[in-house]
Design a protein around this motif. Structure first.
Motif, PDB file in Angstrom:
ATOM      1  N   HIS A  36      -3.754  11.656   9.627  1.00 36.68           N
ATOM      2  CA  HIS A  36      -4.005  10.247   9.337  1.00 36.68           C
ATOM      3  C   HIS A  36      -5.439   9.995   8.880  1.00 36.68           C
ATOM      4  N   LEU A  37      -6.377  10.769   9.386  1.00 31.20           N
ATOM      5  CA  LEU A  37      -7.765  10.594   8.980  1.00 31.20           C
ATOM      6  C   LEU A  37      -8.011  11.110   7.568  1.00 31.20           C
ATOM      7  N   SER A  38      -7.237  12.086   7.130  1.00 30.77           N
ATOM      8  CA  SER A  38      -7.451  12.665   5.805  1.00 30.77           C
ATOM      9  C   SER A  38      -6.640  11.961   4.714  1.00 30.77           C
ATOM     10  N   ARG A  39      -5.801  11.022   5.062  1.00 31.54           N
ATOM     11  CA  ARG A  39      -4.955  10.322   4.084  1.00 31.54           C
ATOM     12  C   ARG A  39      -5.414   8.880   3.910  1.00 31.54           C
ATOM     13  N   GLN A  40      -5.045   8.331   2.759  1.00 30.36           N
ATOM     14  CA  GLN A  40      -5.310   6.921   2.520  1.00 30.36           C
ATOM     15  C   GLN A  40      -4.094   6.134   3.013  1.00 30.36           C
ATOM     16  N   THR A  41      -4.300   5.286   3.981  1.00 30.26           N
ATOM     17  CA  THR A  41      -3.176   4.580   4.590  1.00 30.26           C
ATOM     18  C   THR A  41      -2.517   3.602   3.624  1.00 30.26           C
ATOM     19  N   GLY A  42      -3.281   2.994   2.752  1.00 36.46           N
ATOM     20  CA  GLY A  42      -2.714   2.051   1.790  1.00 36.46           C
ATOM     21  C   GLY A  42      -1.751   2.736   0.830  1.00 36.46           C
ATOM     22  N   ALA A  43      -2.126   3.928   0.365  1.00 41.57           N
ATOM     23  CA  ALA A  43      -1.255   4.671  -0.545  1.00 41.57           C
ATOM     24  C   ALA A  43       0.030   5.070   0.170  1.00 41.57           C
ATOM     25  N   LEU A  44      -0.089   5.435   1.419  1.00 38.39           N
ATOM     26  CA  LEU A  44       1.089   5.811   2.202  1.00 38.39           C
ATOM     27  C   LEU A  44       2.012   4.607   2.396  1.00 38.39           C
ATOM     28  N   ALA A  45       1.438   3.456   2.680  1.00 37.25           N
ATOM     29  CA  ALA A  45       2.236   2.236   2.860  1.00 37.25           C
ATOM     30  C   ALA A  45       2.931   1.846   1.560  1.00 37.25           C
ATOM     31  N   ARG A  46       2.225   1.986   0.433  1.00 39.79           N
ATOM     32  CA  ARG A  46       2.841   1.680  -0.862  1.00 39.79           C
ATOM     33  C   ARG A  46       3.992   2.635  -1.143  1.00 39.79           C
ATOM     34  N   SER A  47       3.828   3.908  -0.820  1.00 40.03           N
ATOM     35  CA  SER A  47       4.904   4.881  -1.028  1.00 40.03           C
ATOM     36  C   SER A  47       6.125   4.539  -0.181  1.00 40.03           C
ATOM     37  N   LEU A  48       5.893   4.152   1.062  1.00 35.14           N
ATOM     38  CA  LEU A  48       7.007   3.752   1.926  1.00 35.14           C
ATOM     39  C   LEU A  48       7.719   2.521   1.366  1.00 35.14           C
ATOM     40  N   ASP A  49       6.955   1.554   0.890  1.00 36.64           N
ATOM     41  CA  ASP A  49       7.540   0.339   0.331  1.00 36.64           C
ATOM     42  C   ASP A  49       8.360   0.660  -0.915  1.00 36.64           C
ATOM     43  N   ARG A  50       7.816   1.509  -1.782  1.00 42.89           N
ATOM     44  CA  ARG A  50       8.552   1.895  -2.985  1.00 42.89           C
ATOM     45  C   ARG A  50       9.829   2.636  -2.635  1.00 42.89           C
ATOM     46  N   GLY A  51       9.767   3.471  -1.608  1.00 40.53           N
ATOM     47  CA  GLY A  51      10.952   4.203  -1.178  1.00 40.53           C
ATOM     48  C   GLY A  51      12.048   3.291  -0.671  1.00 40.53           C
ATOM     49  N   THR A  52      11.679   2.324   0.144  1.00 43.60           N
ATOM     50  CA  THR A  52      12.697   1.404   0.667  1.00 43.60           C
ATOM     51  C   THR A  52      13.259   0.515  -0.445  1.00 43.60           C
ATOM     52  N   ARG A  53      12.412   0.104  -1.398  1.00 42.02           N
ATOM     53  CA  ARG A  53      12.927  -0.678  -2.520  1.00 42.02           C
ATOM     54  C   ARG A  53      13.842   0.165  -3.402  1.00 42.02           C
ATOM     55  N   GLY A  54      13.527   1.452  -3.551  1.00 42.32           N
ATOM     56  CA  GLY A  54      14.375   2.348  -4.325  1.00 42.32           C
ATOM     57  C   GLY A  54      15.740   2.532  -3.686  1.00 42.32           C
ATOM     58  N   ILE A  55      15.746   2.684  -2.371  1.00 46.36           N
ATOM     59  CA  ILE A  55      17.022   2.814  -1.655  1.00 46.36           C
ATOM     60  C   ILE A  55      17.841   1.541  -1.825  1.00 46.36           C
ATOM     61  N   ASN A  56      17.195   0.407  -1.701  1.00 45.62           N
ATOM     62  CA  ASN A  56      17.881  -0.875  -1.870  1.00 45.62           C
ATOM     63  C   ASN A  56      18.487  -0.992  -3.266  1.00 45.62           C
ATOM     64  N   PHE A  57      17.726  -0.604  -4.285  1.00 46.34           N
ATOM     65  CA  PHE A  57      18.214  -0.675  -5.658  1.00 46.34           C
ATOM     66  C   PHE A  57      19.417   0.251  -5.864  1.00 46.34           C
ATOM     67  N   LEU A  58      19.320   1.495  -5.383  1.00 41.45           N
ATOM     68  CA  LEU A  58      20.411   2.449  -5.569  1.00 41.45           C
ATOM     69  C   LEU A  58      21.684   2.000  -4.861  1.00 41.45           C
ATOM     70  N   LEU A  59      21.552   1.559  -3.625  1.00 46.00           N
ATOM     71  CA  LEU A  59      22.733   1.107  -2.898  1.00 46.00           C
ATOM     72  C   LEU A  59      23.352  -0.130  -3.543  1.00 46.00           C
ATOM     73  N   SER A  60      22.526  -1.052  -3.969  1.00 44.12           N
ATOM     74  CA  SER A  60      23.047  -2.252  -4.629  1.00 44.12           C
ATOM     75  C   SER A  60      23.748  -1.898  -5.929  1.00 44.12           C
ATOM     76  N   ALA A  61      23.159  -1.003  -6.702  1.00 42.96           N
ATOM     77  CA  ALA A  61      23.782  -0.601  -7.969  1.00 42.96           C
ATOM     78  C   ALA A  61      25.116   0.084  -7.718  1.00 42.96           C
ATOM     79  N   MET A  62      25.163   0.943  -6.712  1.00 43.46           N
ATOM     80  CA  MET A  62      26.415   1.639  -6.417  1.00 43.46           C
ATOM     81  C   MET A  62      27.484   0.654  -5.927  1.00 43.46           C
ATOM     82  N   ILE A  63      27.115  -0.225  -5.032  1.00 47.45           N
ATOM     83  CA  ILE A  63      28.100  -1.117  -4.413  1.00 47.45           C
ATOM     84  C   ILE A  63      28.590  -2.178  -5.394  1.00 47.45           C
ATOM     85  N   PHE A  64      27.703  -2.733  -6.198  1.00 50.28           N
ATOM     86  CA  PHE A  64      28.088  -3.863  -7.035  1.00 50.28           C
ATOM     87  C   PHE A  64      28.417  -3.485  -8.476  1.00 50.28           C
ATOM     88  N   ASN A  65      28.062  -2.284  -8.934  1.00 53.12           N
ATOM     89  CA  ASN A  65      28.321  -1.914 -10.320  1.00 53.12           C
ATOM     90  C   ASN A  65      29.207  -0.683 -10.452  1.00 53.12           C
TER      91      ASN A  65
END
Length: 97
Positions: A36-65
């Motif tokens: 944790h001391l050697s990493r940038q926490t903001g970049a890690l948080a952005r990566s987590l946010d992008r990952g959860t948004r990606g999962i949401n997009f994929l599941l929505s596309a599969m379920i509705f399209n």
């Protein structure tokens, strides 16, 4: 009917995202302090946010399209096979595959 499907799929999607985010959070908390001391926490948080948004997009596309379209194609091919013969049903599936 469509609203009920949307509501149910939303609950499933949010549950999946919540589980993945929780597993990532538990994993990150299990890492040692030097990580944790050697990493940038903001970049890690952005990566987590992008990952959860990606999962949401994929599941929505599969379920509705993807899933409803595949169901409709199979249903139409089945009706064509029943009414006009298996060759036309196979041609329909082959054309769209």
């Amino acid at each position: 009917s469509h609203s009920l499907l949307t509501l149910y799929c939303l609950q499933v999607t949010q549950g999946a995202i919540r589980r993945v985010a929780n597993e990532v959070f538990v994993h990150l908390n299990s890492l040692d302090l030097s990580f944790h001391l050697s990493r940038q926490t903001g970049a890690l948080a952005r990566s987590l946010d992008r990952g959860t948004r990606g999962i949401n997009f994929l599941l929505s596309a599969m379920i509705f399209n993807v899933v409803p379209t595949a169901f409709e194609v199979v249903l139409v091919a089945g009706i064509l096979s029943w009414k006009c013969g298996p060759a036309l049903g196979a041609l329909t599936l082959g054309t769209l595959a």
